[in-house]
Design an enzyme around this catalytic site. Structure first.
Site, PDB file in Angstrom:
ATOM      1  N   THR A   1       0.879  -1.184   0.000  1.00 56.00           N
ATOM      2  CA  THR A   1       0.000   0.000   0.000  1.00 56.00           C
ATOM      3  C   THR A   1       0.908   1.223   0.000  1.00 56.00           C
ATOM      4  O   THR A   1       1.643   1.436   0.977  1.00 56.00           O
ATOM      5  CB  THR A   1      -0.901   0.026   1.239  1.00 56.00           C
ATOM      6  OG1 THR A   1      -1.617  -1.197   1.322  1.00 56.00           O
ATOM      7  CG2 THR A   1      -1.878   1.190   1.171  1.00 56.00           C
TER       8      THR A   1
ATOM      9  N   LYS B   1      -7.578   1.603  -2.257  1.00 59.45           N
ATOM     10  CA  LYS B   1      -7.069   1.000  -1.012  1.00 59.45           C
ATOM     11  C   LYS B   1      -7.043   2.041   0.120  1.00 59.45           C
ATOM     12  O   LYS B   1      -7.391   1.736   1.265  1.00 59.45           O
ATOM     13  CB  LYS B   1      -5.666   0.432  -1.270  1.00 59.45           C
ATOM     14  CG  LYS B   1      -4.955  -0.121  -0.058  1.00 59.45           C
ATOM     15  CD  LYS B   1      -5.623  -1.349   0.511  1.00 59.45           C
ATOM     16  CE  LYS B   1      -4.953  -1.772   1.803  1.00 59.45           C
ATOM     17  NZ  LYS B   1      -5.662  -2.844   2.494  1.00 59.45           N
TER      18      LYS B   1
ATOM     19  N   LYS C   1       1.099   4.511   8.710  1.00 57.88           N
ATOM     20  CA  LYS C   1       1.657   4.912   7.409  1.00 57.88           C
ATOM     21  C   LYS C   1       0.522   5.188   6.410  1.00 57.88           C
ATOM     22  O   LYS C   1       0.516   6.183   5.689  1.00 57.88           O
ATOM     23  CB  LYS C   1       2.579   3.781   6.934  1.00 57.88           C
ATOM     24  CG  LYS C   1       3.130   3.838   5.541  1.00 57.88           C
ATOM     25  CD  LYS C   1       2.429   2.965   4.524  1.00 57.88           C
ATOM     26  CE  LYS C   1       2.280   1.516   4.800  1.00 57.88           C
ATOM     27  NZ  LYS C   1       1.559   0.757   3.790  1.00 57.88           N
TER      28      LYS C   1
HETATM   29  P1  NAP Z   1       5.787  -6.462   7.097  1.00 57.74           P
HETATM   30  O1  NAP Z   1       5.530  -7.802   7.693  1.00 57.74           O
HETATM   31  O2  NAP Z   1       6.288  -5.354   7.943  1.00 57.74           O
HETATM   32  O3  NAP Z   1       6.829  -6.699   5.881  1.00 57.74           O
HETATM   33  C1  NAP Z   1       7.398  -5.606   5.226  1.00 57.74           C
HETATM   34  C2  NAP Z   1       8.291  -6.126   4.122  1.00 57.74           C
HETATM   35  O4  NAP Z   1       8.901  -4.999   3.460  1.00 57.74           O
HETATM   36  C3  NAP Z   1       9.441  -6.999   4.632  1.00 57.74           C
HETATM   37  O5  NAP Z   1       9.678  -8.007   3.680  1.00 57.74           O
HETATM   38  C4  NAP Z   1      10.593  -5.987   4.679  1.00 57.74           C
HETATM   39  O6  NAP Z   1      11.859  -6.593   4.593  1.00 57.74           O
HETATM   40  C5  NAP Z   1      10.305  -5.187   3.434  1.00 57.74           C
HETATM   41  N1  NAP Z   1      10.969  -3.876   3.436  1.00 57.74           N
HETATM   42  C6  NAP Z   1      10.791  -2.854   4.298  1.00 57.74           C
HETATM   43  N2  NAP Z   1      11.575  -1.797   3.958  1.00 57.74           N
HETATM   44  C7  NAP Z   1      12.271  -2.181   2.855  1.00 57.74           C
HETATM   45  C8  NAP Z   1      13.242  -1.549   2.029  1.00 57.74           C
HETATM   46  N3  NAP Z   1      13.645  -0.291   2.257  1.00 57.74           N
HETATM   47  N4  NAP Z   1      13.733  -2.242   0.990  1.00 57.74           N
HETATM   48  C9  NAP Z   1      13.323  -3.506   0.731  1.00 57.74           C
HETATM   49  N5  NAP Z   1      12.417  -4.168   1.476  1.00 57.74           N
HETATM   50  C10 NAP Z   1      11.902  -3.510   2.515  1.00 57.74           C
HETATM   51  O7  NAP Z   1       4.505  -5.894   6.336  1.00 57.74           O
HETATM   52  P2  NAP Z   1       3.256  -6.658   5.701  1.00 57.74           P
HETATM   53  O8  NAP Z   1       2.191  -6.749   6.740  1.00 57.74           O
HETATM   54  O9  NAP Z   1       3.703  -7.865   4.962  1.00 57.74           O
HETATM   55  O10 NAP Z   1       2.753  -5.535   4.683  1.00 57.74           O
HETATM   56  C11 NAP Z   1       3.349  -5.337   3.411  1.00 57.74           C
HETATM   57  C12 NAP Z   1       2.520  -4.302   2.643  1.00 57.74           C
HETATM   58  O11 NAP Z   1       1.167  -4.799   2.513  1.00 57.74           O
HETATM   59  C13 NAP Z   1       2.416  -2.943   3.340  1.00 57.74           C
HETATM   60  O12 NAP Z   1       2.418  -1.908   2.405  1.00 57.74           O
HETATM   61  C14 NAP Z   1       1.070  -3.019   4.050  1.00 57.74           C
HETATM   62  O13 NAP Z   1       0.511  -1.729   4.271  1.00 57.74           O
HETATM   63  C15 NAP Z   1       0.263  -3.847   3.078  1.00 57.74           C
HETATM   64  N6  NAP Z   1      -0.858  -4.584   3.684  1.00 57.74           N
HETATM   65  C16 NAP Z   1      -0.693  -5.280   4.851  1.00 57.74           C
HETATM   66  C17 NAP Z   1      -1.777  -5.964   5.397  1.00 57.74           C
HETATM   67  C18 NAP Z   1      -1.685  -6.718   6.693  1.00 57.74           C
HETATM   68  O14 NAP Z   1      -2.757  -7.044   7.259  1.00 57.74           O
HETATM   69  N7  NAP Z   1      -0.512  -7.019   7.235  1.00 57.74           N
HETATM   70  C19 NAP Z   1      -3.010  -5.955   4.734  1.00 57.74           C
HETATM   71  C20 NAP Z   1      -3.131  -5.275   3.531  1.00 57.74           C
HETATM   72  C21 NAP Z   1      -2.046  -4.592   3.019  1.00 57.74           C
HETATM   73  P3  NAP Z   1      12.655  -7.066   5.927  1.00 57.74           P
HETATM   74  O15 NAP Z   1      12.151  -8.472   6.197  1.00 57.74           O
HETATM   75  O16 NAP Z   1      14.061  -7.013   5.540  1.00 57.74           O
HETATM   76  O17 NAP Z   1      12.298  -6.089   7.029  1.00 57.74           O
END
Ligand code: NAP
Length: 293
Positions: A91, A166, A234
């Protein structure tokens, strides 16, 4: 299909695992190594993963992370094949999305923004819902991959419109949850049992998907991250930025942003956003709990 999956966090890892399960050839890369799902090929950089891929799929934290993965050192732009499709399920900012799509189009690649809803449970069970921006023919090419990870795709318009939709969806989730948390806190202070209130909510028009999903977690006091508070915070900033650019006033969201600000100062950013109820409880001097039905 040959797919590169970049970003193996709460959402990305199970999404990549479901692509493997559906029989696709999946190369994965994550900034921090060691999170590869079984059956996927680990790559040493985003560029290496992208080199042979027909589709490059990303799910990383925020706008800066997407920019880094696409255009940073050993990023996707260096290696993406002409004719490949780059898809973003993170997102992020709608206006940055349009810019990134333009840069990749100059390299001969198509771009689709396809953010997701369904949270951790939806990603694990392959039941995500995608809201997509991009050309209809390109979305049709991606259908086998959407089907492996989710249960529905809504095309919202051209590139950027998936991200725009979104933000509107998460605005409603944040405000709905805030209403639920305030209602539960007041009810508890007034002496009404939380599990009784939840039963009542579920029998009436107050019922919602947000309450269905979060209610049991709140009653169990389980604030382990499904959707971390830092990510909803965020998204709230992305909504307020978009509103400011377009001179739209969002007074409810501005107030909720202050709650997230304080929760962050209090060290809750890695908990689920449902943990924001703890602030209301502290101010009211009560704790909401109960046994989920
Ligand atoms: P998360 O568990 O915090 O994972 C974040 C991912 O991004 C990790 O793989 C992290 O790598 C990577 N990352 C962060 N900064 C980076 C950088 N500078 N360069 C390269 N990789 C980087 O988050 P998530 O829950 O999977 O969410 C991912 C996305 O989906 C977000 O945008 C979130 O808003 C969206 N989303 C999440 C949900 C939910 O319920 N969780 C639902 C809908 C949408 P590392 O492992 O190295 O930290």
């Amino acid at each position: 299909m040959r797919v590169a999956f970049l970003g193996l966090g709460i959402m990305g890892r199970p999404m990549a695992a479901n692509l493997v399960k559906a029989g696709h050839e999946v190369a994965v890369w994550n900034r921090t190594p060691g999170k590869e799902p079984d059956g996927a090929q680990a790559a040493s950089s985003a560029a290496e993963a992208a080199r042979e891929a027909e589709v490059v799929w990303m799910c990383v934290a925020d706008t800066a992370a997407v920019e880094q993965v696409l255009f940073g050192k050993s990023g996707v732009e260096e290696a993406v094949a002409s004719g490949a499709v780059v898809v973003d399920s993170s997102t992020i900012s709608p206006s940055a999305t349009v810019q990134y799509a333009g840069r990749l189009r100059a390299r001969g690649a198509e771009y689709v923004d396809a953010p997701i809803t369904g949270s951790k449970l939806g990603a694990e069970s392959g039941q995500l819902i995608f809201m997509a921006g991009g050309a209809e023919e390109t979305l049709a090419r991606l259908q086998p991959l959407f089907s492996a990870m989710g249960k529905a795709v809504f095309r919202m318009g051209d590139v950027g419109k998936g991200q725009s939709a979104k933000l509107a969806m998460n605005l409603m989730i944040a405000l709905t949850y805030q209403g639920f948390a305030e209602g539960l806190t007041l009810a508890t202070k007034l002496g009404v049992q939380a599990d009784k209130l939840l039963e009542l909510i579920n029998a009436t028009m107050v019922r919602s998907g947000v309450v269905d999903y979060k209610g049991p977690f709140v009653l169990r006091r389980d604030f382990s991250p499904n959707f971390p508070l830092r990510l909803m915070h965020k998204d709230i900033h992305l909504m307020l930025d978009a509103a400011r650019e377009l001179r739209v006033k969002l007074p409810g969201l501005e107030t909720v942003e202050e709650i997230y600000e304080i929760a962050t100062e209090e060290g809750q950013s890695d908990l689920d956003y449902a943990a924001t109820i703890a602030l209301l409880e502290k101010w009211a001097g009560v704790e909401v709990k109960g046994v989920p039905a």
